[in-house]
Design a protein around this motif. Structure first.
Motif, PDB file in Angstrom:
ATOM      1  N   GLN A 104      16.612 -31.559  65.126  1.00 18.09           N
ATOM      2  CA  GLN A 104      15.884 -32.800  64.875  1.00 18.09           C
ATOM      3  C   GLN A 104      16.189 -33.801  65.998  1.00 18.09           C
ATOM      4  OE1 GLN A 104      13.552 -33.201  62.489  1.00 18.09           O
ATOM      5  NE2 GLN A 104      13.962 -30.992  62.153  1.00 18.09           N
ATOM      6  N   PRO A 105      15.318 -34.806  66.176  1.00 13.86           N
ATOM      7  CA  PRO A 105      15.497 -35.744  67.309  1.00 13.86           C
ATOM      8  C   PRO A 105      16.870 -36.383  67.363  1.00 13.86           C
ATOM      9  CG  PRO A 105      13.342 -36.051  66.297  1.00 13.86           C
ATOM     10  CD  PRO A 105      14.072 -35.087  65.429  1.00 13.86           C
ATOM     11  N   GLU A 106      17.455 -36.686  66.209  1.00 16.13           N
ATOM     12  CA  GLU A 106      18.761 -37.367  66.228  1.00 16.13           C
ATOM     13  C   GLU A 106      19.900 -36.471  66.687  1.00 16.13           C
ATOM     14  OE1 GLU A 106      17.834 -36.112  61.914  1.00 16.13           O
ATOM     15  OE2 GLU A 106      16.775 -36.966  63.650  1.00 16.13           O
ATOM     16  N   HIS A 107      19.676 -35.153  66.730  1.00 13.73           N
ATOM     17  CA  HIS A 107      20.740 -34.235  67.153  1.00 13.73           C
ATOM     18  C   HIS A 107      20.833 -34.089  68.677  1.00 13.73           C
ATOM     19  CE1 HIS A 107      20.081 -32.216  62.975  1.00 13.73           C
ATOM     20  NE2 HIS A 107      20.891 -33.276  62.894  1.00 13.73           N
ATOM     21  N   TRP A 108      19.733 -34.389  69.367  1.00 15.39           N
ATOM     22  CA  TRP A 108      19.716 -34.162  70.808  1.00 15.39           C
ATOM     23  C   TRP A 108      20.743 -34.999  71.567  1.00 15.39           C
ATOM     24  CZ3 TRP A 108      19.230 -31.315  74.729  1.00 15.39           C
ATOM     25  CH2 TRP A 108      19.047 -31.831  76.011  1.00 15.39           C
ATOM     26  N   PRO A 109      20.939 -36.264  71.303  1.00 18.23           N
ATOM     27  CA  PRO A 109      21.938 -37.035  72.067  1.00 18.23           C
ATOM     28  C   PRO A 109      23.335 -36.436  71.987  1.00 18.23           C
ATOM     29  CG  PRO A 109      20.512 -38.529  70.859  1.00 18.23           C
ATOM     30  CD  PRO A 109      20.184 -37.147  70.369  1.00 18.23           C
ATOM     31  N   VAL A 110      23.663 -35.765  70.884  1.00 19.17           N
ATOM     32  CA  VAL A 110      24.986 -35.160  70.743  1.00 19.17           C
ATOM     33  C   VAL A 110      25.116 -33.940  71.648  1.00 19.17           C
ATOM     34  CG1 VAL A 110      26.602 -34.122  69.106  1.00 19.17           C
ATOM     35  CG2 VAL A 110      25.097 -35.986  68.371  1.00 19.17           C
ATOM     36  N   GLY A 142      24.816 -33.798  76.587  1.00 16.85           N
ATOM     37  CA  GLY A 142      25.868 -33.721  77.590  1.00 16.85           C
ATOM     38  C   GLY A 142      26.353 -32.310  77.867  1.00 16.85           C
ATOM     39  N   ARG A 143      26.119 -31.384  76.962  1.00 19.45           N
ATOM     40  CA  ARG A 143      26.580 -30.002  77.144  1.00 19.45           C
ATOM     41  C   ARG A 143      25.482 -29.082  77.663  1.00 19.45           C
ATOM     42  NH1 ARG A 143      29.490 -27.958  71.858  1.00 19.45           N
ATOM     43  NH2 ARG A 143      29.999 -26.305  73.377  1.00 19.45           N
ATOM     44  N   CYS A 144      24.281 -29.624  77.849  1.00 18.24           N
ATOM     45  CA  CYS A 144      23.145 -28.795  78.269  1.00 18.24           C
ATOM     46  C   CYS A 144      22.908 -28.943  79.771  1.00 18.24           C
ATOM     47  CB  CYS A 144      21.888 -29.199  77.512  1.00 18.24           C
ATOM     48  SG  CYS A 144      21.995 -28.868  75.734  1.00 18.24           S
ATOM     49  N   PRO A 145      22.616 -27.850  80.470  1.00 15.66           N
ATOM     50  CA  PRO A 145      22.399 -27.907  81.922  1.00 15.66           C
ATOM     51  C   PRO A 145      21.215 -28.793  82.279  1.00 15.66           C
ATOM     52  CG  PRO A 145      22.604 -25.623  81.138  1.00 15.66           C
ATOM     53  CD  PRO A 145      22.493 -26.478  79.932  1.00 15.66           C
ATOM     54  N   GLU A 165      15.533 -39.126  73.738  1.00 18.61           N
ATOM     55  CA  GLU A 165      16.174 -39.900  74.793  1.00 18.61           C
ATOM     56  C   GLU A 165      16.893 -38.979  75.774  1.00 18.61           C
ATOM     57  OE1 GLU A 165      18.816 -42.545  72.831  1.00 18.61           O
ATOM     58  OE2 GLU A 165      17.231 -43.612  71.740  1.00 18.61           O
ATOM     59  N   ALA A 166      17.207 -39.526  76.923  1.00 20.13           N
ATOM     60  CA  ALA A 166      18.004 -38.836  77.951  1.00 20.13           C
ATOM     61  C   ALA A 166      17.361 -37.540  78.398  1.00 20.13           C
ATOM     62  CB  ALA A 166      19.421 -38.580  77.433  1.00 20.13           C
TER      63      ALA A 166
END
Length: 379
Positions: free
Chosen positions: A161-167, A170-173, A188-189
């Motif tokens: 879900q959209p709210e999980h992406w910010p977490v 930082g670990r995704c290439p 975001e980001a």
């Protein structure tokens, strides 16, 4: 040719039925319909796309590069990464990553069998995972069926879900690339954003995704039964080739022997009958000379008959003829004889003289095999 694709929704993870709403994607567009309707006139070349929620994706280091051993090592390599017993899972091997690890996809085997049972009339040509169809560049996000699919270079394949992406960002290439229909709020980001008219059509055009139809779920072609007999056929073919080679070599050897005998016979004939300048049929010409000699009551034949009678006289010891020479000029026959002893040679001489033949016996010598001597008869 663009095949037909059938996308199963996330609800398929717990509610598989012929009435399940799916998306059927072709070159003309995407249509929502029930699974039964989608399969009603499906072509032979179609692909089934599973929701990522039904699949666990990870990366493991395998101890070998040989395909057969890699399959055997898979359960041990992923066992600690699965929440369920590895024996219950179907494991599919993907491509090798830059760090040497291999992608692995795990799906509950019983669920996948149930899926394929609904497609039994026309099995899919391949089985993919929706998040795995995303391009391999950086980290890819795609809005599909009310959730974001995450794929790309990283080994994981997720729905979030959209709210999980910010977490997770930082670990995704990098780069972070998001694709979504117009009007959908982007996460975001992200480094890039793409607007899509048809997410499913765009997804199948990426030509990505590992085929999960491996091992027991590999599609059986009509000619696969032949593969079981291929090793036996190869052995039979090898035997036939070896037998053919043996026959060829044997034929070549026998032909060489026949040519050698023919040359030897021709040389002997020319030595016996030097007056014959033309040699057309060796056997016929030799038979003709033999018939002529017999008709003239040849001395050779008479001498041979007398000698044979003396050698084969009843009760006479065995005397062996090692060499025979006949001189038509002197009308005599020279024999190189071998006998057990001197007495046997003397007995043969007496029998020949008793038959009225002139016999001259040369000096006899004792050898390991017995006594040998040269005897001249006639003349």
């Amino acid at each position: 040719m663009t095949p037909t694709w059938i996308f199963l929704p996330p609800e398929a993870c717990h509610d598989l039925s012929a009435e399940l709403p799916v998306m059927r994607v072709t070159a003309d567009g995407s249509r929502a319909m029930s699974l039964a309707e989608a399969l009603a006139d499906v072509p032979a070349h179609w692909q089934l796309v599973l929701p990522v929620e039904a699949v666990t994706a990870c990366a493991v280091q395998l101890p070998t590069q040989k395909a057969r051993w890699m399959r055997q090592a898979l359960p041990f390599a992923v066992e600690e990464l699965l929440a369920e017993e590895v024996e219950l899972m179907h494991l599919a091997l993907g491509e090798q990553l830059a760090d040497g690890r291999h992608r692995v996809y795990a799906v509950r085997a019983s669920w996948l069998r149930e899926c394929l049972a609904l497609c039994a009339a026309q099995p899919p040509q391949a089985i993919r995972v929706d998040a795995d169809l995303l391009p391999r560049q950086g980290s890819q996000l795609l809005w599909l069926r009310s959730r974001w699919l995450l794929g790309g270079e990283a080994p994981w394949r997720l729905a979030l879900q959209p709210e999980h992406w910010p977490v997770l960002a930082g670990r995704c290439p990098a780069p972070h690339i998001a694709s979504a229909p117009a009007g959908q709020q982007l996460p975001e980001a992200v480094d890039e954003a793409h607007l899509l008219e048809d997410a499913q059509q765009w997804l199948v055009r990426q030509h990505a995704g590992v085929d999960l139809a491996q091992g027991e779920f590999a599609r059986r072609q009509s000619g696969d039964g032949w593969l079981r007999w291929r090793p036996l056929a190869a052995v039979l073919a090898l035997c036939l080739i070896l037998q053919w080679g043996f026959n060829l070599a044997q034929g070549w050897y026998l032909q060489r022997e026949a040519d050698a005998y023919a040359a030897s016979s021709e040389a002997l004939y020319r030595e016996l009958f030097p007056q014959d300048s033309k040699l057309i049929n060796l056997r016929a010409q030799f038979d003709q000379h033999l018939a002529q000699s017999t008709g003239r009551d040849s001395p050779l034949l008479g001498l041979l008959a007398e000698v044979a009678a003396a050698l084969n006289a009843e009760g006479a010891p065995q005397v062996q003829v090692n060499q025979l020479d006949y001189s038509a000029t002197r009308a005599d026959m020279s024999l190189q004889l071998q006998a057990p002893g001197f007495a046997e040679l003397e007995g043969l001489r007496e029998r020949l003289e008793a038959a009225g033949l002139s016999v001259q016996m040369g000096s006899a010598s004792r050898e390991a095999e017995g006594v040998s001597a040269r005897v001249v008869i006639g003349g």
